[in-house]
Design a protein around this motif. Structure first.
Motif, PDB file in Angstrom:
ATOM      1  N   GLU A 125      -5.890   9.423   8.541  1.00 33.60           N
ATOM      2  CA  GLU A 125      -4.974  10.541   8.581  1.00 33.60           C
ATOM      3  C   GLU A 125      -3.607   9.957   9.393  1.00 33.60           C
ATOM      4  O   GLU A 125      -2.406  10.271   8.930  1.00 33.60           O
ATOM      5  CB  GLU A 125      -5.623  11.591   9.923  1.00 33.60           C
ATOM      6  N   ARG A 126      -3.632   9.023  10.424  1.00 32.22           N
ATOM      7  CA  ARG A 126      -2.502   8.626  10.967  1.00 32.22           C
ATOM      8  C   ARG A 126      -1.754   7.768   9.704  1.00 32.22           C
ATOM      9  O   ARG A 126      -0.582   7.899   9.741  1.00 32.22           O
ATOM     10  CB  ARG A 126      -2.889   7.519  12.190  1.00 32.22           C
ATOM     11  N   LEU A 127      -2.605   6.877   9.182  1.00 28.23           N
ATOM     12  CA  LEU A 127      -1.997   5.860   8.070  1.00 28.23           C
ATOM     13  C   LEU A 127      -1.332   6.675   7.059  1.00 28.23           C
ATOM     14  O   LEU A 127      -0.597   6.374   6.181  1.00 28.23           O
ATOM     15  CB  LEU A 127      -2.680   4.982   7.730  1.00 28.23           C
ATOM     16  N   ARG A 128      -1.998   7.761   6.581  1.00 26.38           N
ATOM     17  CA  ARG A 128      -1.307   8.735   5.469  1.00 26.38           C
ATOM     18  C   ARG A 128       0.102   9.219   5.692  1.00 26.38           C
ATOM     19  O   ARG A 128       1.007   9.020   4.967  1.00 26.38           O
ATOM     20  CB  ARG A 128      -2.216  10.013   5.072  1.00 26.38           C
ATOM     21  N   GLU A 129       0.406   9.359   6.846  1.00 23.76           N
ATOM     22  CA  GLU A 129       1.691   9.764   7.388  1.00 23.76           C
ATOM     23  C   GLU A 129       2.629   8.485   7.538  1.00 23.76           C
ATOM     24  O   GLU A 129       3.668   8.727   7.102  1.00 23.76           O
ATOM     25  CB  GLU A 129       1.617  10.418   8.613  1.00 23.76           C
ATOM     26  N   ALA A 143       0.757  -1.254   0.064  1.00 22.46           N
ATOM     27  CA  ALA A 143       0.001  -0.058   0.057  1.00 22.46           C
ATOM     28  C   ALA A 143       1.078   1.235   0.174  1.00 22.46           C
ATOM     29  O   ALA A 143       1.958   1.257   0.478  1.00 22.46           O
ATOM     30  CB  ALA A 143      -0.929   0.042   1.178  1.00 22.46           C
ATOM     31  N   THR A 144       0.371   2.448  -0.618  1.00 23.53           N
ATOM     32  CA  THR A 144       0.812   3.648  -0.483  1.00 23.53           C
ATOM     33  C   THR A 144      -0.043   4.573   0.397  1.00 23.53           C
ATOM     34  O   THR A 144      -1.049   3.921   0.887  1.00 23.53           O
ATOM     35  CB  THR A 144       0.985   4.317  -1.955  1.00 23.53           C
ATOM     36  N   ALA A 145       0.690   5.637   0.702  1.00 22.26           N
ATOM     37  CA  ALA A 145      -0.029   6.748   1.610  1.00 22.26           C
ATOM     38  C   ALA A 145      -1.513   6.725   0.945  1.00 22.26           C
ATOM     39  O   ALA A 145      -2.473   7.328   1.735  1.00 22.26           O
ATOM     40  CB  ALA A 145       0.712   7.985   1.679  1.00 22.26           C
ATOM     41  N   TYR A 146      -1.662   6.728  -0.528  1.00 17.02           N
ATOM     42  CA  TYR A 146      -2.982   6.951  -1.058  1.00 17.02           C
ATOM     43  C   TYR A 146      -3.747   6.073  -0.645  1.00 17.02           C
ATOM     44  O   TYR A 146      -4.958   6.399  -0.896  1.00 17.02           O
ATOM     45  CB  TYR A 146      -2.533   6.729  -2.634  1.00 17.02           C
ATOM     46  N   ASP A 202     -15.157  -6.674  18.542  1.00 13.46           N
ATOM     47  CA  ASP A 202     -15.537  -5.657  19.562  1.00 13.46           C
ATOM     48  C   ASP A 202     -14.317  -4.948  20.271  1.00 13.46           C
ATOM     49  O   ASP A 202     -14.379  -5.019  21.493  1.00 13.46           O
ATOM     50  CB  ASP A 202     -16.523  -6.390  20.451  1.00 13.46           C
ATOM     51  N   THR A 203     -13.358  -4.684  19.525  1.00 12.50           N
ATOM     52  CA  THR A 203     -12.163  -4.011  20.103  1.00 12.50           C
ATOM     53  C   THR A 203     -12.310  -2.329  19.672  1.00 12.50           C
ATOM     54  O   THR A 203     -12.698  -1.910  18.606  1.00 12.50           O
ATOM     55  CB  THR A 203     -10.826  -4.483  19.272  1.00 12.50           C
ATOM     56  N   PRO A 204     -12.227  -1.687  20.731  1.00  8.92           N
ATOM     57  CA  PRO A 204     -12.086  -0.341  20.385  1.00  8.92           C
ATOM     58  C   PRO A 204     -11.240   0.100  19.472  1.00  8.92           C
ATOM     59  O   PRO A 204      -9.981  -0.351  19.193  1.00  8.92           O
ATOM     60  CB  PRO A 204     -11.600   0.437  21.833  1.00  8.92           C
ATOM     61  N   ALA A 205     -11.701   1.108  18.586  1.00  8.84           N
ATOM     62  CA  ALA A 205     -10.840   1.773  17.528  1.00  8.84           C
ATOM     63  C   ALA A 205     -11.199   3.317  17.344  1.00  8.84           C
ATOM     64  O   ALA A 205     -12.351   3.515  17.752  1.00  8.84           O
ATOM     65  CB  ALA A 205     -11.054   1.169  16.261  1.00  8.84           C
ATOM     66  N   PRO A 206     -10.041   4.104  16.901  1.00 12.16           N
ATOM     67  CA  PRO A 206     -10.490   5.622  16.663  1.00 12.16           C
ATOM     68  C   PRO A 206     -11.301   5.925  15.604  1.00 12.16           C
ATOM     69  O   PRO A 206     -11.744   7.126  15.398  1.00 12.16           O
ATOM     70  CB  PRO A 206      -9.143   6.023  16.514  1.00 12.16           C
ATOM     71  N   GLY A 207     -11.728   4.876  14.746  1.00  8.19           N
ATOM     72  CA  GLY A 207     -12.665   5.028  13.594  1.00  8.19           C
ATOM     73  C   GLY A 207     -11.838   5.514  12.434  1.00  8.19           C
ATOM     74  O   GLY A 207     -10.524   5.662  12.387  1.00  8.19           O
ATOM     75  N   VAL A 208     -12.471   5.264  11.197  1.00  2.00           N
ATOM     76  CA  VAL A 208     -11.866   5.157  10.048  1.00  2.00           C
ATOM     77  C   VAL A 208     -11.138   6.582   9.522  1.00  2.00           C
ATOM     78  O   VAL A 208      -9.905   6.554   9.216  1.00  2.00           O
ATOM     79  CB  VAL A 208     -12.855   5.034   8.776  1.00  2.00           C
ATOM     80  N   ALA A 209     -11.814   7.750   9.877  1.00  2.00           N
ATOM     81  CA  ALA A 209     -11.213   9.178   9.567  1.00  2.00           C
ATOM     82  C   ALA A 209      -9.938   9.204  10.219  1.00  2.00           C
ATOM     83  O   ALA A 209      -9.136   9.830   9.800  1.00  2.00           O
ATOM     84  CB  ALA A 209     -12.199  10.144  10.071  1.00  2.00           C
ATOM     85  N   ILE A 210      -9.673   9.021  11.570  1.00  2.51           N
ATOM     86  CA  ILE A 210      -8.574   9.233  12.472  1.00  2.51           C
ATOM     87  C   ILE A 210      -7.598   8.307  11.833  1.00  2.51           C
ATOM     88  O   ILE A 210      -6.336   8.599  11.869  1.00  2.51           O
ATOM     89  CB  ILE A 210      -8.926   9.123  14.054  1.00  2.51           C
ATOM     90  N   LEU A 211      -7.905   6.869  11.637  1.00  2.00           N
ATOM     91  CA  LEU A 211      -6.887   6.023  11.228  1.00  2.00           C
ATOM     92  C   LEU A 211      -6.433   6.237   9.775  1.00  2.00           C
ATOM     93  O   LEU A 211      -5.136   6.419   9.389  1.00  2.00           O
ATOM     94  CB  LEU A 211      -7.406   4.529  11.133  1.00  2.00           C
TER      95      LEU A 211
END
Length: 163
Positions: free
Chosen positions: A37-41, A6-9, A26-35
């Protein structure tokens, strides 16, 4: 089946798969939007990579790399390996793990560590089937993580037991 790094894209796709994984168990996660942004970097740098299978992606492996005093190259940690439920049982997980191992070696890594919950018998069986063990070489007591040195290179010294 197409397997690619995968790339940042691809951060939104990786984030969606990781979020689905956490929701399934059923594991807590910060959600798709936050993930995303973190993953892009993170995916734009050298300390993390992700492997995706098929288009659109149905599986992901997320791997972190870090310096390690016991090896010349980085030690890798398989943070997550997820295959969509309707695609399990077709060898996708094995392909994903093999691609992650290959990329670790390409980046000079000699060790891939995997943490598996003790009660996750299916995951433990999967990793054992693929050559991983929960004991360090020469030891009989299990350690708290699963690892395997790269078949291409052997460590110069025994790695420490993970705690």
């Amino acid at each position: 089946m197409p397997v690619r790094i995968a790339t940042a894209y691809d951060a939104p796709t990786v984030a969606e798969l990781l979020d689905a994984f956490n929701r399934e168990f059923d594991t807590p996660a910060p959600g798709v939007a936050i993930l995303t942004e973190r993953l892009r970097e993170l995916l734009a740098g050298q300390a993390m990579f992700a492997v995706l299978v098929e288009e659109p992606a149905v599986a992901v492996a997320l791997v972190s790399l870090r310096p390690n005093a016991w090896y010349d190259g980085p030690a890798a940690l398989l943070d997550e390996l997820y295959v969509a439920p309707d695609r399990r049982g077709h060898g996708i997980g094995g392909e994903l793990l093999e691609a992650a191992e290959s990329e670790v070696r390409r980046r000079g890594g000699e060790l891939l560590e995997i943490n598996v919950d003790g009660q996750d018998v299916d995951a433990r069986r999967f990793y054992v089937r693929h050559g991983y063990t929960d004991t360090d070489p020469g030891q009989s007591e299990p350690c708290l993580s699963t690892s395997r040195s790269s078949p291409a290179r052997a460590p110069r010294t025994e790695p420490p037991t993970e705690v």
